[in-house]
Design an enzyme around this catalytic site. Structure first.
Site, PDB file in Angstrom:
ATOM      1  N   GLU A 147       0.840  -1.205   0.000  1.00  0.00           N
ATOM      2  CA  GLU A 147       0.000   0.000   0.000  1.00  0.00           C
ATOM      3  C   GLU A 147       0.868   1.246   0.000  1.00  0.00           C
ATOM      4  O   GLU A 147       1.778   1.389   0.820  1.00  0.00           O
ATOM      5  CB  GLU A 147      -0.938   0.030   1.200  1.00  0.00           C
ATOM      6  CG  GLU A 147      -1.822   1.277   1.202  1.00  0.00           C
ATOM      7  CD  GLU A 147      -2.937   1.263   2.224  1.00  0.00           C
ATOM      8  OE1 GLU A 147      -3.830   2.117   2.128  1.00  0.00           O
ATOM      9  OE2 GLU A 147      -2.908   0.402   3.124  1.00  0.00           O
ATOM     10  N   GLU A 176       4.446   4.875   4.331  1.00  0.00           N
ATOM     11  CA  GLU A 176       3.945   6.208   4.687  1.00  0.00           C
ATOM     12  C   GLU A 176       5.077   6.995   5.335  1.00  0.00           C
ATOM     13  O   GLU A 176       5.773   6.483   6.213  1.00  0.00           O
ATOM     14  CB  GLU A 176       2.762   6.075   5.651  1.00  0.00           C
ATOM     15  CG  GLU A 176       2.211   7.378   6.190  1.00  0.00           C
ATOM     16  CD  GLU A 176       1.661   8.262   5.078  1.00  0.00           C
ATOM     17  OE1 GLU A 176       2.252   9.340   4.867  1.00  0.00           O
ATOM     18  OE2 GLU A 176       0.669   7.885   4.425  1.00  0.00           O
ATOM     19  N   ASP A 224      -2.962  12.327  -3.847  1.00  0.00           N
ATOM     20  CA  ASP A 224      -3.152  13.759  -4.056  1.00  0.00           C
ATOM     21  C   ASP A 224      -3.585  14.017  -5.498  1.00  0.00           C
ATOM     22  O   ASP A 224      -2.905  13.594  -6.430  1.00  0.00           O
ATOM     23  CB  ASP A 224      -1.839  14.486  -3.751  1.00  0.00           C
ATOM     24  CG  ASP A 224      -2.014  15.986  -3.614  1.00  0.00           C
ATOM     25  OD1 ASP A 224      -2.633  16.593  -4.523  1.00  0.00           O
ATOM     26  OD2 ASP A 224      -1.544  16.556  -2.617  1.00  0.00           O
ATOM     27  N   LYS A 263      -4.982  21.571  -9.763  1.00  0.00           N
ATOM     28  CA  LYS A 263      -4.650  22.649 -10.688  1.00  0.00           C
ATOM     29  C   LYS A 263      -3.957  22.056 -11.915  1.00  0.00           C
ATOM     30  O   LYS A 263      -3.051  21.246 -11.792  1.00  0.00           O
ATOM     31  CB  LYS A 263      -3.731  23.669 -10.013  1.00  0.00           C
ATOM     32  CG  LYS A 263      -4.408  24.433  -8.884  1.00  0.00           C
ATOM     33  CD  LYS A 263      -3.475  25.463  -8.274  1.00  0.00           C
ATOM     34  CE  LYS A 263      -4.183  26.213  -7.153  1.00  0.00           C
ATOM     35  NZ  LYS A 263      -3.301  27.227  -6.510  1.00  0.00           N
ATOM     36  N   ASP A 280     -11.583  10.537  -5.062  1.00  0.00           N
ATOM     37  CA  ASP A 280     -12.846  11.275  -5.031  1.00  0.00           C
ATOM     38  C   ASP A 280     -12.754  12.517  -5.916  1.00  0.00           C
ATOM     39  O   ASP A 280     -13.575  13.431  -5.792  1.00  0.00           O
ATOM     40  CB  ASP A 280     -13.243  11.647  -3.598  1.00  0.00           C
ATOM     41  CG  ASP A 280     -12.222  12.527  -2.903  1.00  0.00           C
ATOM     42  OD1 ASP A 280     -11.125  12.724  -3.466  1.00  0.00           O
ATOM     43  OD2 ASP A 280     -12.514  13.024  -1.796  1.00  0.00           O
ATOM     44  N   THR A 336     -15.012   5.436   4.537  1.00  0.00           N
ATOM     45  CA  THR A 336     -14.591   6.192   5.709  1.00  0.00           C
ATOM     46  C   THR A 336     -15.627   7.253   6.057  1.00  0.00           C
ATOM     47  O   THR A 336     -16.507   7.586   5.260  1.00  0.00           O
ATOM     48  CB  THR A 336     -13.243   6.885   5.461  1.00  0.00           C
ATOM     49  OG1 THR A 336     -13.426   7.948   4.506  1.00  0.00           O
ATOM     50  CG2 THR A 336     -12.214   5.895   4.926  1.00  0.00           C
ATOM     51  N   LYS A 337     -15.501   7.820   7.257  1.00  0.00           N
ATOM     52  CA  LYS A 337     -16.465   8.839   7.690  1.00  0.00           C
ATOM     53  C   LYS A 337     -16.398  10.070   6.795  1.00  0.00           C
ATOM     54  O   LYS A 337     -17.431  10.702   6.531  1.00  0.00           O
ATOM     55  CB  LYS A 337     -16.227   9.222   9.145  1.00  0.00           C
ATOM     56  CG  LYS A 337     -14.877   9.824   9.453  1.00  0.00           C
ATOM     57  CD  LYS A 337     -14.742  10.151  10.938  1.00  0.00           C
ATOM     58  CE  LYS A 337     -13.370  10.733  11.262  1.00  0.00           C
ATOM     59  NZ  LYS A 337     -13.247  11.053  12.706  1.00  0.00           N
ATOM     60  N   PHE A 338     -15.225  10.405   6.299  1.00  0.00           N
ATOM     61  CA  PHE A 338     -15.100  11.553   5.421  1.00  0.00           C
ATOM     62  C   PHE A 338     -15.684  11.255   4.044  1.00  0.00           C
ATOM     63  O   PHE A 338     -16.259  12.124   3.398  1.00  0.00           O
ATOM     64  CB  PHE A 338     -13.628  11.962   5.321  1.00  0.00           C
ATOM     65  CG  PHE A 338     -13.067  12.455   6.623  1.00  0.00           C
ATOM     66  CD1 PHE A 338     -13.291  13.760   7.039  1.00  0.00           C
ATOM     67  CD2 PHE A 338     -12.350  11.616   7.449  1.00  0.00           C
ATOM     68  CE1 PHE A 338     -12.791  14.218   8.249  1.00  0.00           C
ATOM     69  CE2 PHE A 338     -11.840  12.060   8.658  1.00  0.00           C
ATOM     70  CZ  PHE A 338     -12.068  13.366   9.063  1.00  0.00           C
ATOM     71  N   GLU A 339     -15.555  10.023   3.605  1.00  0.00           N
ATOM     72  CA  GLU A 339     -16.165   9.616   2.344  1.00  0.00           C
ATOM     73  C   GLU A 339     -17.680   9.668   2.456  1.00  0.00           C
ATOM     74  O   GLU A 339     -18.373  10.130   1.546  1.00  0.00           O
ATOM     75  CB  GLU A 339     -15.692   8.214   1.974  1.00  0.00           C
ATOM     76  CG  GLU A 339     -16.119   7.738   0.606  1.00  0.00           C
ATOM     77  CD  GLU A 339     -15.513   6.398   0.248  1.00  0.00           C
ATOM     78  OE1 GLU A 339     -16.038   5.761  -0.689  1.00  0.00           O
ATOM     79  OE2 GLU A 339     -14.528   5.979   0.891  1.00  0.00           O
TER      80      GLU A 339
END
Length: 257
Positions: A89, A114, A164, A168, A200, A235-238
């Site tokens: 990953e 990471e 990321d 732009k 996303d 996920t909660k943000f998704e």
């Protein structure tokens, strides 16, 4: 060229405007100066490591963190078993998704890469709390880890979740998922191994689909975008983004063989 300092979030903290540490600086694209860039899998970002995260690093790091080396990784020795599928990953953010998948798939071994210390600490904390034994972490540039520590044709799967988007247009060349890097990823997969990307950011999703479709050693597992595999949690943000009408796109290809 030095890594660009830019804040970001991981797959457990995503919005179209704010993504995780994954990026690319492609030698084929070239920098604004006209000199070629090497591919880099991350951007530096500010962030404070909490007391709990630091404690997890101190107490669990010696067992679950692996040093970056220029020698091939001995997976069996690192995980203490043989025969498990090997999943790589790139950029796991704060680690919630990685921990979830590893718990769901205990017979597979997961190597997460990471560079963001709070994220490393957060995943180690989850490993301790949930008693997860099938994750190992390398804190280094994933491009170099792949090139030096992972022999070609040895991975059963690669996850690249919410890299990321560099939204732009002048920064699009910094995106991680570009043809030269995808060719590298494909080379490290076993025949039948899979590459799973998720984003996303719709325009980036279409780029991912186009780039992976153009790699001759890979084949799409779906007609276009794939349904979200059961193993990848929302996920909660998704969830928040979906409520606001933001989409999420999964792209899953397999190595021909």
């Amino acid at each position: 060229m030095q890594p660009i300092e830019q804040p970001g979030t991981g797959p457990d903290d995503i919005t179209p405007e704010s993504q995780d540490t994954n990026t690319a600086e492609s030698a084929e694209s070239g920098a604004e100066t006209g000199h070629p860039r090497r591919i880099r899998s991350f951007v530096r970002r500010a962030g404070r490591t909490s007391t709990g995260q630091q404690r997890a690093i101190n107490e669990l790091g010696p067992r679950f963190q692996l040093p970056y080396t220029t020698e091939p990784l001995d997976w069996d020795a690192a995980f203490g078993r043989a025969g498990a599928k090997r999943i790589f990953e790139i950029g796991f953010g704060m680690g919630e998704t990685t921990a979830h998948i590893a718990q769901l798939r205990p017979d597979d071994d997961f190597l997460g890469v990471e560079v963001h210390e709070p994220g490393v600490g957060a995943l180690l904390k989850l490993i301790g709390e949930r008693e997860i034994g099938n994750i190992r972490i390398v804190s280094h540039d994933a491009v170099e880890v792949l090139a030096q520590m992972i022999p070609e044709g040895t991975l059963d799967g690669i996850h690249v979740f919410f890299p990321d988007p560099w939204h732009k247009k002048r920064h699009n060349k910094r995106r991680l998922i570009q043809s030269p890097f995808v060719a590298r990823l494909a080379a490290h997969l076993k025949p039948g191994g899979y590459l799973h990307c998720a984003t996303d950011w719709e325009e980036y999703a279409h780029q991912m689909l186009e780039v992976l479709s153009s790699e001759p050693t890979l084949e799409n597992t779906a007609d276009g975008f794939a349904p979200r595999p059961d193993y990848r949690p929302v996920t909660k943000f998704e969830k928040r983004g979906l409520r606001l009408g933001h989409g999420v796109w999964d792209v899953v290809f397999r190595k021909r063989g």
